[in-house]
Design a protein around this motif. Structure first.
Motif, PDB file in Angstrom:
ATOM      1  N   ARG A 162     -77.885 -11.964  -3.714  1.00 40.32           N
ATOM      2  CA  ARG A 162     -77.031 -13.060  -4.161  1.00 40.32           C
ATOM      3  C   ARG A 162     -75.607 -12.899  -3.649  1.00 40.32           C
ATOM      4  NH1 ARG A 162     -73.377 -14.464  -7.889  1.00 40.32           N
ATOM      5  NH2 ARG A 162     -73.243 -12.340  -8.697  1.00 40.32           N
ATOM      6  N   VAL A 163     -75.017 -11.733  -3.826  1.00 40.40           N
ATOM      7  CA  VAL A 163     -73.632 -11.509  -3.400  1.00 40.40           C
ATOM      8  C   VAL A 163     -73.499 -11.674  -1.890  1.00 40.40           C
ATOM      9  CG1 VAL A 163     -71.882  -9.709  -3.110  1.00 40.40           C
ATOM     10  CG2 VAL A 163     -72.943 -10.071  -5.336  1.00 40.40           C
ATOM     11  N   LEU A 164     -74.470 -11.183  -1.147  1.00 39.37           N
ATOM     12  CA  LEU A 164     -74.394 -11.261   0.314  1.00 39.37           C
ATOM     13  C   LEU A 164     -74.540 -12.698   0.799  1.00 39.37           C
ATOM     14  CD1 LEU A 164     -76.552  -8.121   1.130  1.00 39.37           C
ATOM     15  CD2 LEU A 164     -74.063  -8.314   1.131  1.00 39.37           C
ATOM     16  N   ARG A 165     -75.384 -13.472   0.126  1.00 43.20           N
ATOM     17  CA  ARG A 165     -75.503 -14.883   0.509  1.00 43.20           C
ATOM     18  C   ARG A 165     -74.220 -15.647   0.194  1.00 43.20           C
ATOM     19  NH1 ARG A 165     -81.038 -14.213  -1.189  1.00 43.20           N
ATOM     20  NH2 ARG A 165     -82.390 -14.381   0.658  1.00 43.20           N
ATOM     21  N   LYS A 188     -69.165 -18.213   1.934  1.00 43.17           N
ATOM     22  CA  LYS A 188     -67.699 -18.193   1.910  1.00 43.17           C
ATOM     23  C   LYS A 188     -67.144 -18.095   3.330  1.00 43.17           C
ATOM     24  CE  LYS A 188     -63.902 -15.121   0.619  1.00 43.17           C
ATOM     25  NZ  LYS A 188     -63.572 -13.800   0.023  1.00 43.17           N
ATOM     26  N   LYS A 189     -67.724 -17.211   4.129  1.00 43.93           N
ATOM     27  CA  LYS A 189     -67.249 -17.040   5.493  1.00 43.93           C
ATOM     28  C   LYS A 189     -67.541 -18.276   6.346  1.00 43.93           C
ATOM     29  CE  LYS A 189     -65.240 -13.216   5.088  1.00 43.93           C
ATOM     30  NZ  LYS A 189     -63.766 -13.178   5.263  1.00 43.93           N
ATOM     31  N   LYS A 190     -68.658 -18.924   6.063  1.00 41.92           N
ATOM     32  CA  LYS A 190     -68.970 -20.152   6.799  1.00 41.92           C
ATOM     33  C   LYS A 190     -67.960 -21.238   6.481  1.00 41.92           C
ATOM     34  CE  LYS A 190     -72.654 -23.527   7.603  1.00 41.92           C
ATOM     35  NZ  LYS A 190     -74.041 -23.933   7.273  1.00 41.92           N
ATOM     36  N   ALA A 191     -67.575 -21.356   5.208  1.00 40.41           N
ATOM     37  CA  ALA A 191     -66.575 -22.358   4.825  1.00 40.41           C
ATOM     38  C   ALA A 191     -65.224 -22.054   5.468  1.00 40.41           C
ATOM     39  CB  ALA A 191     -66.438 -22.394   3.297  1.00 40.41           C
ATOM     40  N   GLN A 210     -48.013 -20.167  30.781  1.00 43.17           N
ATOM     41  CA  GLN A 210     -47.969 -19.628  29.420  1.00 43.17           C
ATOM     42  C   GLN A 210     -48.679 -20.557  28.446  1.00 43.17           C
ATOM     43  OE1 GLN A 210     -46.955 -16.373  30.507  1.00 43.17           O
ATOM     44  NE2 GLN A 210     -46.512 -16.506  28.311  1.00 43.17           N
ATOM     45  N   HIS A 211     -48.554 -21.851  28.669  1.00 41.69           N
ATOM     46  CA  HIS A 211     -49.216 -22.814  27.789  1.00 41.69           C
ATOM     47  C   HIS A 211     -50.738 -22.726  27.925  1.00 41.69           C
ATOM     48  CE1 HIS A 211     -49.695 -26.361  25.329  1.00 41.69           C
ATOM     49  NE2 HIS A 211     -50.443 -26.930  26.278  1.00 41.69           N
ATOM     50  N   ILE A 212     -51.214 -22.537  29.158  1.00 41.43           N
ATOM     51  CA  ILE A 212     -52.665 -22.395  29.370  1.00 41.43           C
ATOM     52  C   ILE A 212     -53.189 -21.155  28.653  1.00 41.43           C
ATOM     53  CG2 ILE A 212     -54.437 -21.928  31.117  1.00 41.43           C
ATOM     54  CD1 ILE A 212     -52.808 -23.678  33.034  1.00 41.43           C
ATOM     55  N   LEU A 213     -52.424 -20.062  28.725  1.00 37.48           N
ATOM     56  CA  LEU A 213     -52.845 -18.837  28.041  1.00 37.48           C
ATOM     57  C   LEU A 213     -52.876 -19.015  26.524  1.00 37.48           C
ATOM     58  CD1 LEU A 213     -50.916 -16.097  30.067  1.00 37.48           C
ATOM     59  CD2 LEU A 213     -53.339 -16.721  30.240  1.00 37.48           C
ATOM     60  N   ALA A 214     -52.083 -19.947  26.026  1.00 37.33           N
ATOM     61  CA  ALA A 214     -52.003 -20.169  24.580  1.00 37.33           C
ATOM     62  C   ALA A 214     -52.969 -21.242  24.087  1.00 37.33           C
ATOM     63  CB  ALA A 214     -50.570 -20.566  24.208  1.00 37.33           C
ATOM     64  N   LYS A 215     -53.939 -21.620  24.927  1.00 36.47           N
ATOM     65  CA  LYS A 215     -54.904 -22.633  24.510  1.00 36.47           C
ATOM     66  C   LYS A 215     -55.658 -22.166  23.266  1.00 36.47           C
ATOM     67  CE  LYS A 215     -58.837 -25.388  26.115  1.00 36.47           C
ATOM     68  NZ  LYS A 215     -59.747 -25.676  27.249  1.00 36.47           N
ATOM     69  N   PRO A 216     -55.754 -22.994  22.245  1.00 38.89           N
ATOM     70  CA  PRO A 216     -56.468 -22.595  21.016  1.00 38.89           C
ATOM     71  C   PRO A 216     -57.897 -22.164  21.321  1.00 38.89           C
ATOM     72  CG  PRO A 216     -55.252 -24.625  20.648  1.00 38.89           C
ATOM     73  CD  PRO A 216     -55.170 -24.342  22.122  1.00 38.89           C
ATOM     74  N   LYS A 217     -58.331 -21.075  20.675  1.00 37.04           N
ATOM     75  CA  LYS A 217     -59.670 -20.539  20.888  1.00 37.04           C
ATOM     76  C   LYS A 217     -60.527 -20.739  19.648  1.00 37.04           C
ATOM     77  CE  LYS A 217     -58.008 -16.921  24.046  1.00 37.04           C
ATOM     78  NZ  LYS A 217     -57.927 -15.449  24.278  1.00 37.04           N
ATOM     79  N   MET A 218     -61.816 -20.760  19.894  1.00 39.25           N
ATOM     80  CA  MET A 218     -62.761 -20.853  18.785  1.00 39.25           C
ATOM     81  C   MET A 218     -62.569 -19.651  17.866  1.00 39.25           C
ATOM     82  SD  MET A 218     -65.267 -22.586  17.386  1.00 39.25           S
ATOM     83  CE  MET A 218     -65.931 -23.631  18.703  1.00 39.25           C
ATOM     84  N   PRO A 219     -62.357 -19.860  16.578  1.00 39.81           N
ATOM     85  CA  PRO A 219     -62.125 -18.738  15.672  1.00 39.81           C
ATOM     86  C   PRO A 219     -63.359 -17.856  15.550  1.00 39.81           C
ATOM     87  CG  PRO A 219     -62.451 -20.768  14.424  1.00 39.81           C
ATOM     88  CD  PRO A 219     -62.353 -21.151  15.874  1.00 39.81           C
ATOM     89  N   ASP A 220     -63.118 -16.555  15.411  1.00 40.79           N
ATOM     90  CA  ASP A 220     -64.224 -15.627  15.189  1.00 40.79           C
ATOM     91  C   ASP A 220     -64.872 -15.920  13.847  1.00 40.79           C
ATOM     92  OD1 ASP A 220     -63.767 -14.330  17.586  1.00 40.79           O
ATOM     93  OD2 ASP A 220     -62.373 -12.889  16.699  1.00 40.79           O
ATOM     94  N   GLY A 221     -66.193 -15.920  13.853  1.00 37.72           N
ATOM     95  CA  GLY A 221     -66.915 -16.154  12.610  1.00 37.72           C
ATOM     96  C   GLY A 221     -67.399 -14.856  12.005  1.00 37.72           C
ATOM     97  N   ARG A 222     -68.040 -14.970  10.871  1.00 36.62           N
ATOM     98  CA  ARG A 222     -68.610 -13.813  10.202  1.00 36.62           C
ATOM     99  C   ARG A 222     -69.874 -14.264   9.483  1.00 36.62           C
ATOM    100  NH1 ARG A 222     -69.216  -8.500  10.570  1.00 36.62           N
ATOM    101  NH2 ARG A 222     -69.724  -7.562   8.568  1.00 36.62           N
ATOM    102  N   ARG A 223     -71.018 -13.908  10.047  1.00 33.12           N
ATOM    103  CA  ARG A 223     -72.282 -14.226   9.421  1.00 33.12           C
ATOM    104  C   ARG A 223     -73.166 -12.988   9.464  1.00 33.12           C
ATOM    105  NH1 ARG A 223     -76.871 -18.701  11.317  1.00 33.12           N
ATOM    106  NH2 ARG A 223     -78.391 -18.194   9.684  1.00 33.12           N
ATOM    107  N   ASN A 279     -70.349 -14.126  15.771  1.00 33.40           N
ATOM    108  CA  ASN A 279     -70.130 -13.991  14.333  1.00 33.40           C
ATOM    109  C   ASN A 279     -70.252 -12.558  13.828  1.00 33.40           C
ATOM    110  OD1 ASN A 279     -69.854 -16.836  13.955  1.00 33.40           O
ATOM    111  ND2 ASN A 279     -72.072 -17.014  14.127  1.00 33.40           N
ATOM    112  N   GLY A 280     -70.049 -11.600  14.702  1.00 32.92           N
ATOM    113  CA  GLY A 280     -70.114 -10.211  14.281  1.00 32.92           C
ATOM    114  C   GLY A 280     -71.388  -9.548  14.750  1.00 32.92           C
ATOM    115  N   GLU A 281     -71.274  -8.308  15.231  1.00 36.71           N
ATOM    116  CA  GLU A 281     -72.403  -7.616  15.833  1.00 36.71           C
ATOM    117  C   GLU A 281     -73.227  -6.831  14.824  1.00 36.71           C
ATOM    118  OE1 GLU A 281     -70.672  -5.373  19.026  1.00 36.71           O
ATOM    119  OE2 GLU A 281     -70.565  -7.122  20.340  1.00 36.71           O
ATOM    120  N   SER A 282     -73.120  -7.194  13.572  1.00 29.41           N
ATOM    121  CA  SER A 282     -73.923  -6.583  12.514  1.00 29.41           C
ATOM    122  C   SER A 282     -74.651  -7.689  11.776  1.00 29.41           C
ATOM    123  CB  SER A 282     -73.027  -5.801  11.544  1.00 29.41           C
ATOM    124  OG  SER A 282     -73.793  -5.222  10.503  1.00 29.41           O
TER     125      SER A 282
END
Length: 462
Positions: free
Chosen positions: A84-87, A92-95, A140-153, A171-174
């Motif tokens: 239950r806690v892990l789900r 939470k991380k998905k949200a 510099q602006h190209i280097l600052a292009k927004p990236k897809m946020p790291d997930g956690r699943r 989403n994490g290597e575990s």
């Protein structure tokens, strides 16, 4: 294996206490409950610690667990309670990731507007012969292009291995490949990529080359597999892919529990206990926070070591199992399973050490407890994957049937009655005679002829 607690007397920590409470609350087999608990602990433990085997290097603390139990044995209810806690953590991380992705998309739109403006300014600067500053600003602006946020699943069930690898790269290597209805895993796409599953159990890096999308490497992934499956579904898997699974050592990595059925023993209105569950969930949440701290600080996993006496105990166990692979010994027909049994014991010891909050090196008490647990589970592995010859199975069924006569003081049974009312597997005369020959050789029964009638003495010792 109805109650592991009766056989693992030395360990009284949180994992076993949680299994005790689940057994009492949901009236399930103790082994089923403990395997689910161990899988949940491995889910967090594999992301925090590795364990060093004496003279053999460092290995992950991931586990592969397999519970074989029929419908109505409580697989789903235990799974919901333990995970239950892990789900909730995954949800939470998905949200959080959804919110971060929405912000990234909004930032990207703003970035695109600025990008167009800077490109125009660079064109004008090039025409004017002074493009150095404008080029630097655009770069510099190209280097600052927004990236897809790291997930956690963490939890995955109905997934193909290529999809799992892709998700783990983002989403994490575990991860945990987990299902209370294991047919969804073993009959699905996961079963066709067994070598990848073996590699991830060992923590080996995996390079994924793709033709149409970006290739990637999973550096030292961690994968726990937690399967609960009905006997019919397991038999179907073994018929379809069993030889391949044993051949590459996939099944040998599993800790297996096939507990006796609890059907007919459950009572309505039993109290659901929560005292230990609350402590168990608090500890899971605490370790999840430790994982987030480790990742945010880019710290490596901690390597646990066995102290001097624990190392000696573990090496003694390793050597004992190795000797049992010889001809005529208990693991002669399962050398693949035996080859990983001591390592599994070390992994379980590390998880006990971590989850119970011990400091320093792993002690001999913890190692011996893990050895006892894995030894009991090994018996179920042998029973499920290396069954005895059919005549011994028949003899066991027949001897169990004889107990009803012995308990009632009945010594002699007609052979013809056994062919009518005995175990279905041995009602044919030829099969029955083979089973009786095995029991006679063991001294558990004796066949007599009285006139034209044959009798079986089910208590030939007295």
């Amino acid at each position: 294996m109805n109650n592991l607690a009766q056989n693992v007397q030395s360990y009284q920590g949180l994992m076993l206490s949680m299994a005790d409470e689940l057994t009492a609350s949901y009236q399930v087999a103790h082994g089923l409950a403990l395997m689910s608990v161990m899988s949940a602990v491995a889910t967090v433990g594999q992301d925090l610690v590795d364990v060093e085997l004496p003279n053999l290097g460092v290995v992950p603390t991931s586990l592969s667990t397999l519970v074989v139990a029929g419908s109505g044995e409580g697989k789903s209810v235990v799974d919901r309670a333990v995970f239950r806690v892990l789900r909730e953590y995954d949800l939470k991380k998905k949200a959080e990731q959804t919110t971060a992705q929405q912000q990234m998309e909004a930032d990207t739109e703003s970035w695109k507007v600025t990008y167009k403006v800077l490109k125009s300014e660079l064109r004008a600067a090039v025409k004017a012969g002074d493009a150095e500053h404008a080029s630097h600003v655009l770069h510099q602006h190209i280097l600052a292009k927004p990236k897809m946020p790291d997930g956690r699943r963490t939890l995955y069930s109905d997934v193909t291995i290529p999809a799992l690898l892709g998700q783990m790269s983002q989403n994490g290597e575990s991860a945990v490949l987990q299902s209370s209805e294991g047919a969804t895993i073993l009959s699905g796409g996961a079963a066709t990529h067994l070598p990848h599953l073996c590699s991830m159990w060992s923590g080996e890096s995996i390079c994924v080359d793709r033709a149409t999308t970006e290739s990637f490497i999973l550096e030292c992934p961690r994968l726990t597999t937690a399967i609960m499956i009905q006997p019919a579904a397991l038999n179907q898997f073994l018929a379809n892919r069993g030889d391949a699974a044993r051949g590459i050592g996939y099944l040998a990595r599993f800790l297996v529990c096939a507990p006796p059925s609890m059907q007919g023993q459950k009572v309505a209105g039993r109290q659901v206990f929560t005292a230990v569950s609350n402590v168990f969930e608090e500890r899971l949440e605490e370790l999840l926070c430790c994982i987030e701290d480790r990742l945010s600080e880019s710290r490596p996993r901690h390597t646990l070591k066995l102290d001097h006496w624990a190392s000696l105990a573990w090496m003694d166990y390793f050597n004992l199992v190795e000797r049992c692979k010889r001809h005529g010994e208990c693991y002669f027909m399962a050398p693949d399973h035996a080859a990983r049994l001591a390592e599994n014991a070390a992994r379980v010891a590390a998880l006990i050490h971590l989850f119970d909050g011990h400091e320093g090196d792993i002690n001999v008490h913890t190692v011996n407890s893990a050895i006892q647990i894995c030894g009991m589970l090994s018996r179920d592995f042998m029973r499920v994957f290396v069954p005895p010859p059919i005549q011994e199975q028949w003899a066991s069924l027949l001897n169990e049937y004889f107990h009803r006569f012995r308990s009632s003081g009945i010594k002699m049974v007609k052979l013809s009655d056994l062919m009518k009312t005995g175990p279905k597997a041995v009602r044919k005369r030829g099969d029955l005679e083979i089973a009786l020959q095995v029991l006679e050789a063991a001294g558990h029964a004796k066949v007599y002829q009285s006139g034209r009638t044959q009798f079986v003495d089910v208590m030939p010792w007295g």
